[in-house]
Design a protein around this motif. Sequence first.
Motif, PDB file in Angstrom:
ATOM      1  N   UNK A 204       0.817  -1.209   0.000  1.00 21.28           N
ATOM      2  CA  UNK A 204       0.000   0.000   0.000  1.00 21.28           C
ATOM      3  C   UNK A 204       0.849   1.258   0.000  1.00 21.28           C
ATOM      4  N   UNK A 205       1.920   1.258   0.809  1.00 18.84           N
ATOM      5  CA  UNK A 205       2.842   2.397   0.793  1.00 18.84           C
ATOM      6  C   UNK A 205       3.455   2.575  -0.596  1.00 18.84           C
ATOM      7  N   UNK A 206       3.862   1.480  -1.196  1.00 18.34           N
ATOM      8  CA  UNK A 206       4.494   1.558  -2.513  1.00 18.34           C
ATOM      9  C   UNK A 206       3.524   2.087  -3.561  1.00 18.34           C
ATOM     10  N   UNK A 207       2.286   1.616  -3.516  1.00 17.35           N
ATOM     11  CA  UNK A 207       1.293   2.073  -4.493  1.00 17.35           C
ATOM     12  C   UNK A 207       0.948   3.539  -4.267  1.00 17.35           C
ATOM     13  N   UNK A 208       0.894   3.958  -2.991  1.00 19.06           N
ATOM     14  CA  UNK A 208       0.520   5.343  -2.699  1.00 19.06           C
ATOM     15  C   UNK A 208       1.530   6.335  -3.253  1.00 19.06           C
ATOM     16  N   UNK A 209       2.798   5.948  -3.308  1.00 20.29           N
ATOM     17  CA  UNK A 209       3.817   6.925  -3.693  1.00 20.29           C
ATOM     18  C   UNK A 209       4.428   6.651  -5.066  1.00 20.29           C
ATOM     19  N   UNK A 210       4.500   5.389  -5.499  1.00 18.08           N
ATOM     20  CA  UNK A 210       4.937   5.127  -6.877  1.00 18.08           C
ATOM     21  C   UNK A 210       3.769   5.159  -7.844  1.00 18.08           C
ATOM     22  N   UNK A 211       2.582   4.822  -7.364  1.00 20.43           N
ATOM     23  CA  UNK A 211       1.318   4.965  -8.076  1.00 20.43           C
ATOM     24  C   UNK A 211       1.266   4.240  -9.421  1.00 20.43           C
ATOM     25  N   UNK A 212       1.397   2.918  -9.411  1.00 22.47           N
ATOM     26  CA  UNK A 212       1.058   2.180 -10.631  1.00 22.47           C
ATOM     27  C   UNK A 212      -0.439   2.232 -10.923  1.00 22.47           C
ATOM     28  N   UNK A 213      -1.237   2.450  -9.877  1.00 18.84           N
ATOM     29  CA  UNK A 213      -2.675   2.673 -10.048  1.00 18.84           C
ATOM     30  C   UNK A 213      -3.071   3.876  -9.209  1.00 18.84           C
ATOM     31  N   UNK A 214      -4.173   4.505  -9.627  1.00 21.56           N
ATOM     32  CA  UNK A 214      -4.697   5.662  -8.915  1.00 21.56           C
ATOM     33  C   UNK A 214      -6.215   5.552  -8.854  1.00 21.56           C
ATOM     34  N   UNK A 215      -6.804   6.379  -8.024  1.00 27.28           N
ATOM     35  CA  UNK A 215      -8.257   6.440  -7.958  1.00 27.28           C
ATOM     36  C   UNK A 215      -8.803   6.831  -9.333  1.00 27.28           C
ATOM     37  N   UNK A 216      -9.825   6.127  -9.788  1.00 26.72           N
ATOM     38  CA  UNK A 216     -10.515   6.367 -11.054  1.00 26.72           C
ATOM     39  C   UNK A 216      -9.703   5.918 -12.266  1.00 26.72           C
TER      40      UNK A 216
END
Length: 376
Positions: A204-216
Amino acid sequence: MLLFIQTSLPPDILSWSQQLPSWLWNISIVVITIIIGLVIKFIVTRLFKYYARQEGDYSLFRSMVFHLGVPLSYFIPLVMLNLAIPLLRLQASFHRPLEHIFGIALSLSFASVLISAIKVFEDYVYHVYSLDKTDNLKERKVRTQLQFIRKLLIAVIIFVTIALILLSFKSLREIGTGLLTGVGVGGIIIGFAAQNSLGNLLAGFQIAFTQPIRIDDVLVAEGEWGRVEDITLTYVVMRLWDQRRLILPINYFIQKPFQNWTRISAEIVGSVFLYLDYNTPVNDLRLEFERLMQATPLWDQRVKALQITDSKEHTIEIRMLVSARNSSEAFDLRCYIRENMVNYVQRNHPNSLPKFRTEISGFVSQTKPDIPNTNI
């Protein structure tokens, strides 16, 4: 302290209070402080509502009333009660437990105020970074980080509040001191037992800051097309095209491949295929295709092409490339082109529809010879 506060009261009130029974005096103090707290909360709320009416669609004050209204209804009276505890006529043995109870209640209400304040801040950021744009890449990036940070902060607030409440008990503090010696071994055991949960949290930390996916974001995962509706600390919710929800563990997006159609931009290119006969007038189809593209607002004026991309035994494959501002409009545009091109072929070139051809050669007629009638 009690003597100091009571002697600091006006003489009339002091003499009147000494004539009342202790239980009546205590009830009066509690009721008066609660009323004062509710009046303060009412005044604050009315001020917020007054300023909210003077603003447009979004109002910071309206958000504060919505999120902070209920928590302040508990927090302000509890603050007033804590201030009024020294005025109560209680035995010394009751003061300590009462202060402890009010302290716990105040901690819980303050935690709820903090959580609500985070939601007010989230509303403000959502207003500033609205998704009502054609190119909302930056907005989705900020919202993804904010949503993860909000949930993490709420978890930290709840954890710290529970820890402070437990540590306020002397017996639990002593137990906690004794347990410190076993923290090392216990930490290793907990780490092995909760390695999947910890892995999801780190993902979750990795996704939040590297962002391979985002909201919408528009994703294709597990063979399903959908939008990212929610990102929690441990899982991701995808809203599929038919309103189903696909729940995936958050480390899925770290360990497995998936398609992200809006990673850089929402713009996308789609394709439409027709399978027609070899005698199809391709130039006529190309003119009709260009006319249809110019007539629809779904096309973003970037890509349009009609080409023969394959030839099979009985048909040719005609591919039409179209571009749109986002995947939803691309789907509608593809359906629009497909329907109208099929109608055009049916109306104007029905002989271009797929057909099978068979050539029969070397056929010899086998007819019976005339046989004379011998019965005459």
